[in-house]
Write a protein that holds these residues in place. Structure first.
Motif, mmCIF file in Angstrom:
data_model
loop_
_atom_site.group_PDB
_atom_site.id
_atom_site.type_symbol
_atom_site.label_atom_id
_atom_site.label_comp_id
_atom_site.label_asym_id
_atom_site.label_seq_id
_atom_site.Cartn_x
_atom_site.Cartn_y
_atom_site.Cartn_z
ATOM 1 N N LYS A 474 0.870 -1.311 -0.014
ATOM 2 C CA LYS A 474 0.029 -0.191 -0.061
ATOM 3 C C LYS A 474 0.973 1.248 -0.076
ATOM 4 O O LYS A 474 0.377 2.316 -0.631
ATOM 5 N N ILE A 475 1.969 1.334 0.961
ATOM 6 C CA ILE A 475 2.863 2.488 0.844
ATOM 7 C C ILE A 475 3.432 2.484 -0.745
ATOM 8 O O ILE A 475 3.541 3.604 -0.926
ATOM 9 N N ILE A 476 4.073 1.370 -1.144
ATOM 10 C CA ILE A 476 4.515 1.561 -2.418
ATOM 11 C C ILE A 476 3.653 2.277 -3.541
ATOM 12 O O ILE A 476 3.689 2.973 -4.221
ATOM 13 N N ILE A 477 2.272 1.555 -3.551
ATOM 14 C CA ILE A 477 1.334 2.393 -4.501
ATOM 15 C C ILE A 477 0.940 3.756 -4.061
ATOM 16 O O ILE A 477 0.860 4.631 -5.019
ATOM 17 N N LYS A 478 0.893 4.067 -2.868
ATOM 18 C CA LYS A 478 0.796 5.627 -2.481
ATOM 19 C C LYS A 478 1.928 6.216 -3.174
ATOM 20 O O LYS A 478 1.664 7.470 -3.396
ATOM 21 N N ASP A 479 3.207 5.940 -2.991
ATOM 22 C CA ASP A 479 4.310 6.751 -3.507
ATOM 23 C C ASP A 479 3.995 6.685 -5.136
ATOM 24 O O ASP A 479 4.252 7.986 -5.725
ATOM 25 N N GLY A 480 3.330 5.725 -5.756
ATOM 26 C CA GLY A 480 3.089 5.986 -7.162
ATOM 27 C C GLY A 480 2.049 6.909 -7.501
ATOM 28 O O GLY A 480 2.242 7.504 -8.629
ATOM 29 N N GLU A 482 1.387 9.602 -5.813
ATOM 30 C CA GLU A 482 1.612 11.135 -5.217
ATOM 31 C C GLU A 482 1.577 12.188 -6.115
ATOM 32 O O GLU A 482 1.143 13.096 -5.704
ATOM 33 N N ASN A 483 2.108 12.047 -7.353
ATOM 34 C CA ASN A 483 2.103 13.144 -8.301
ATOM 35 C C ASN A 483 0.695 13.288 -8.925
ATOM 36 O O ASN A 483 0.605 14.556 -9.814
ATOM 37 N N VAL A 484 -0.212 12.608 -8.993
ATOM 38 C CA VAL A 484 -1.364 12.822 -9.485
ATOM 39 C C VAL A 484 -2.407 12.794 -8.629
ATOM 40 O O VAL A 484 -3.734 12.733 -9.035
ATOM 41 N N ARG A 485 -1.998 13.113 -7.280
ATOM 42 C CA ARG A 485 -3.236 13.571 -6.352
ATOM 43 C C ARG A 485 -4.141 14.565 -6.805
ATOM 44 O O ARG A 485 -5.540 14.341 -6.499
ATOM 45 N N PRO A 486 -3.893 15.645 -7.511
ATOM 46 C CA PRO A 486 -4.604 16.729 -7.726
ATOM 47 C C PRO A 486 -5.722 16.127 -8.861
ATOM 48 O O PRO A 486 -6.957 16.507 -8.947
ATOM 49 N N VAL A 487 -5.036 15.600 -9.674
ATOM 50 C CA VAL A 487 -5.960 15.044 -10.945
ATOM 51 C C VAL A 487 -6.964 13.830 -10.398
ATOM 52 O O VAL A 487 -8.005 14.067 -10.824
ATOM 53 N N LEU A 488 -6.530 13.043 -9.287
ATOM 54 C CA LEU A 488 -7.515 12.302 -8.805
ATOM 55 C C LEU A 488 -8.583 12.929 -8.177
ATOM 56 O O LEU A 488 -9.815 12.485 -8.264
ATOM 57 N N SER A 489 -8.495 14.075 -7.657
ATOM 58 C CA SER A 489 -9.432 14.683 -6.874
ATOM 59 C C SER A 489 -10.450 15.445 -7.746
ATOM 60 O O SER A 489 -11.809 15.231 -7.526
ATOM 61 N N GLN A 621 10.321 9.308 -19.146
ATOM 62 C CA GLN A 621 9.534 10.563 -18.296
ATOM 63 C C GLN A 621 10.266 10.679 -17.040
ATOM 64 O O GLN A 621 10.289 9.773 -16.268
ATOM 65 N N ASP A 622 10.771 11.748 -16.739
ATOM 66 C CA ASP A 622 11.388 11.998 -15.455
ATOM 67 C C ASP A 622 10.629 11.759 -14.314
ATOM 68 O O ASP A 622 10.959 11.215 -13.292
ATOM 69 N N TRP A 623 9.380 12.250 -14.090
ATOM 70 C CA TRP A 623 8.335 12.101 -12.865
ATOM 71 C C TRP A 623 8.129 10.717 -12.959
ATOM 72 O O TRP A 623 7.991 10.363 -11.748
ATOM 73 N N LEU A 624 8.120 9.753 -14.004
ATOM 74 C CA LEU A 624 7.745 8.528 -13.555
ATOM 75 C C LEU A 624 8.999 7.788 -13.004
ATOM 76 O O LEU A 624 8.853 6.955 -12.176
ATOM 77 N N LYS A 625 10.352 8.227 -13.595
ATOM 78 C CA LYS A 625 11.275 7.672 -13.085
ATOM 79 C C LYS A 625 11.477 7.920 -11.503
ATOM 80 O O LYS A 625 12.114 7.093 -10.946
ATOM 81 N N LYS A 626 11.029 9.138 -11.339
ATOM 82 C CA LYS A 626 11.333 9.379 -9.893
ATOM 83 C C LYS A 626 10.320 8.720 -9.143
ATOM 84 O O LYS A 626 10.668 8.215 -7.704
#
Length: 841
Positions: A474-480, A482-489, A621-626
């Protein structure tokens, strides 16, 4: 004798067929002309009208078969379209009919008009309204002549279509018929409205037209107010004048007498107007007042309510809720619910009794135990620890039981957790049989487990602790994400609005069909768990056109909303969806897996680590690599904590995994040798001497007389060790079982082939890869569990949660050495003398 022209209204209800059968047997004579009239509702399309007329004609043909027994009868079928009441009146007058036969039922067209009396005045013939009753045991037909009305008579609207068994005989020339009043015991529960046009139920204030049959009023009382006949004076609504209820013995006699008189009047009126063929008269059966329900044992009701409180994780104070008390008294006025203090004390006594049962059952277990730890904080800001115990019984079934729920004292660090955990293990007397502990990945839990291992190893007892793989995933998926939280909202706002608006759901489904974007199950899953988050990504990935068109259409209704995603946001969502799709499949498999053994959990986690590494090395993609880099760090942290000799042994003893599917970092020669040595050391004794597979000691006394016997024993043990080693080697040499195989079922069928190794498998396969059910972490199921954990007060959380879990695990509800059989308590509602509730002070 002049023949009659009878018009029978044909409807697809039993009452219409019963009316025709009654008329054929008691009224229609040979040579009469019978017209079967069916009225179809208006329809716009020609195909629809044709279909309705064809169905009506076929229905009339079925009615025609009922007239075959009438000699020289002329039967014709007329199918017309229009409003039923007006069409029937017009057709009867057009055919110059002498009698109209109608089957009375709750939806009869006679009851639909605001003024049925005026409609009947326009019928130029006699009207027979016939109501159907139950069929007799011998198969004979029973009906009641409900209404006979002649257009030349003046009948008050209150009596027309009243539904009572009443008739209006032809009076003398110029005489005015006597007005009848409705007399029924049901009317005691209804008040006449101030306008005089309706009746109002005293119990629920539901309104009925004055022309409503008393039989329908009785149905209302039976269905909506069961046990109404037990109400005493003054127990109806306070806004009405209370009416005293007679006793059951006194009530049934006047009711039967009233209906018998009405039936006799109906037969006299019928004989005065027609002369039927000499055949036996059909007499309507007298319908008695429904029998009162037997008295309900008040203690039985309270026991059932107590079970409901425990199963729903509600505190005992719920029994003092005023709405619950009013509801129970409404169903049964004598009911007195237990006060919360009494209910709370009973729950505590049940908790103590069942706890002893759990202790006794654990002492009979021959294999080792594994435990899991879970922590949460309640609304009172109190930290709790729950300890669950797992083992595999001799029938190779995984068993689990909640040991206890304890409060962790402040400051809730490792030493406090260790002290509470040791107290629980000592209380259940299983501290020397614990093999492994799966914790919730918190640092305080890790510290407590580390101290526990040192304590057990000082006593020469094997023990290991591992992190929860599901929480780590669950923590691993949460890290994945993190960058799209505004879009998910944004997407979640659209989903929430769609779920609450039926028009939006229909419009979305319409556009998915237009753009062929698959089939969707509505309403959407909008939970805050991983399943809900992935569903948000799924909507954008698979139905972008349907989402955009639905938003554009409803912007004019709700105003401009910031729901529309830009092309950059859609591209990011699509890339992340493709990357996380294997993670969703992994969590779905974990949730649906019957037994998530350590070997199977490691197999999935190794696949996740491989996916992360591939994404990190291949993406541009840099954001996906991070994102992949953060996820990789969390995954390797799990591997460093979870991989040890105990988990390696548990993995290879899973017949689906063995040595081939173990993660490479765990599969080493040294681990295999250590596992082999542990197996030879703890499980290599002869099958009879091993017993449960541990703590085997020599039981010889000193003296030369036994030296020769000791030598024989040592020789046999050396042979046994070689045989045991061959057992493990032979097991590992065989190919793994299919991944869909049930591991415990496999061992159940092969335990005779590997008698010593199967003992080791029973111990190690009980080690849990997750500290709680994966479904509680990844799906909406966990929401309800967290609500229950959060809302229970300190005074009842331990007893409520433990008793609930023990009942789910199969332990009997035990109160002061008395087993409460809830199924028999429910049956006692029918036979109250069959079950005796336990007595207590």
């Amino acid at each position: 004798m002049e023949s009659q022209r009878v018009v029978v209204v044909v409807e697809d209800v039993g009452a219409a067929r019963a009316a025709l059968q009654w008329a054929v047997r008691n009224f229609i004579r040979a040579g009469d002309c019978i017209t079967l009239l069916h009225v179809c509702p208006p329809a716009r399309s020609r195909r629809r009208r044709r279909s309705l007329r064809l169905g009506g004609f076929q229905l009339a043909l079925a009615f025609r078969e009922l007239c075959n027994g009438i000699a020289e009868a002329k039967v014709e079928i007329v199918v017309r379209e229009g409003e039923v009441g007006e069409t029937v009146v017009a057709t009867v007058n057009q055919l110059a009919a002498t009698t109209l036969v109608v089957g009375l039922h709750d939806k009869s067209f006679l009851y639909r008009s605001a003024s049925p009396y005026e409609r009947m005045r326009r019928v130029g013939c006699r009207v027979l309204g016939i109501r159907q009753h139950a069929t007799a045991r011998d198969g004979s037909f029973n009906a009641e002549l409900t209404q006979i009305e002649t257009i030349n008579l003046h009948v008050d609207p209150d009596d027309a279509l009243s539904g009572m068994a009443a008739t209006s005989s032809a009076p003398a020339q110029g005489a005015k018929p006597k007005k009848k009043t409705m007399k029924s015991l049901y009317l005691q529960f209804f008040d006449t409205a101030p306008d005089g046009k309706s009746r109002v139920c005293k119990l629920c204030k539901k309104s009925y037209c004055m022309t409503t049959a008393t039989g329908n009023l009785g149905k209302h009382l039976n269905n909506r107010h069961p046990g109404y006949c037990q109400l005493s004076e003054g127990e109806t609504t306070q806004s009405t004048t209370p009416t005293s209820m007679p006793s059951r013995a006194k009530r049934s006699q006047p009711l039967a007498r009233t209906r018998s008189q009405a039936q006799s009047q109906s037969q006299v009126q019928l004989q005065s107007q027609v002369q039927p063929q000499p055949q036996p008269q059909t007499v309507a059966k007298v319908r008695h007042q429904p029998k009162a329900k037997p008295a309900i044992d008040i203690d039985h009701v309270n026991w059932l309510l107590l079970r409901w409180l425990i199963s729903s994780s509600l505190p005992a104070s719920t029994l003092e809720d005023s709405m619950l008390i009013d509801s129970c008294r409404y169903l049964n006025p004598p009911v007195q619910l237990w006060p919360k203090e009494k209910a709370h004390e009973i729950v505590l006594q049940v908790f103590r009794s069942m706890k002893e049962d759990v202790k006794a059952s654990l002492q009979c277990v021959s294999s080792r135990f594994s435990i899991t730890l879970d922590f949460w904080t309640s609304y009172e800001q109190i930290v709790y620890l729950s300890v669950k115990c797992y083992w595999i019984d001799e029938g190779w079934a995984l068993r689990k039981v909640l040991l206890d729920v304890r409060r962790i004292p402040y400051p809730c660090t490792g030493p406090e957790i260790l002290q509470v955990l040791m107290n629980v293990l000592h209380e259940f007397n299983i501290d020397s049989k614990i093999l492994a502990c799966t914790h919730n990945n918190s640092q305080h839990a890790i510290h407590a487990c580390h101290e526990l291992r040192q304590e057990l190893e000082s006593r020469k007892l094997p023990f290991c602790y591992i992190p929860c793989a599901a929480r780590m995933l669950k923590i691993i998926i949460k890290d994945g994400l993190e960058n799209v939280r505004p879009v998910l909202s944004k997407i979640r706002e659209f989903v929430l609005e769609t779920n609450s608006n039926q028009d939006m759901m229909e419009d979305f489904m319409h556009w998915t069909e237009v753009y062929q974007e698959g089939s969707w199950k509505l309403p959407f899953d909008h939970s805050s768990n991983w399943s809900g988050d992935y569903n948000m990504l799924d909507v954008v990935k698979k139905a972008p056109n349907a989402m955009d068109n639905t938003i554009k259409k409803f912007e004019g209704v709700f105003g401009p909303r910031d729901w529309v995603l830009s092309s950059t946001e859609k591209s990011a969502v699509n890339s992340l969806h493709s990357y996380l799709e294997p993670f969703y499949k992994t969590t779905t498999n974990l949730c649906t897996c019957k037994i998530p053994t350590v070997g199977l959990v490691f197999f999935f986690m190794d696949h996740v680590i491989e996916l992360i590494n591939v994404c990190h090395d291949s993406t541009r993609q840099d954001w996906l690599k991070k994102i992949a880099s953060d996820m990789s760090e969390t995954a390797h942290n799990f591997a460093s904590q979870a991989y040890n000799i105990y988990t390696f042994t548990a993995a290879i003893l899973d017949p689906r995994i063995k040595g081939e599917l173990i993660p490479e970092t765990l599969n080493s020669t040294s681990n295999l040798e250590d596992a082999r040595n542990q197996f030879v050391r703890d499980y290599s004794s002869t099958f009879e001497a091993v017993g449960n597979g541990y703590n085997t000691q020599d039981t010889t006394d000193g003296g030369d007389a036994f030296s020769f016997a000791e030598e024989i024993v040592r020789k046999r043990r050396r042979v046994s060790m070689i045989t045991a080693a061959d057992e493990l080697s032979q097991y590992l040499a065989e190919p793994p079982a299919p991944i869909s195989t049930d591991a415990l079922e496999w061992w159940k069928g092969h335990s005779s082939r590997y008698p010593r190794l199967s003992l080791m498998a029973r111990d190690f396969l009980a080690i849990q890869g997750t500290s709680l059910d994966p479904e509680e972490l990844f799906t909406s199921k966990g929401d309800s569990m967290r609500k229950q954990h959060y809302c229970l007060p300190l005074s009842s959380i331990q007893a409520t949660m433990c008793v609930k879990s023990w009942m789910q695990s199969g332990y009997q509800f035990n109160f002061q050495s008395t087993i409460i059989d809830f199924e028999r308590l429910v049956e006692s509602a029918v036979a109250p003398d069959a079950v005796d509730a336990p007595e207590f002070s």
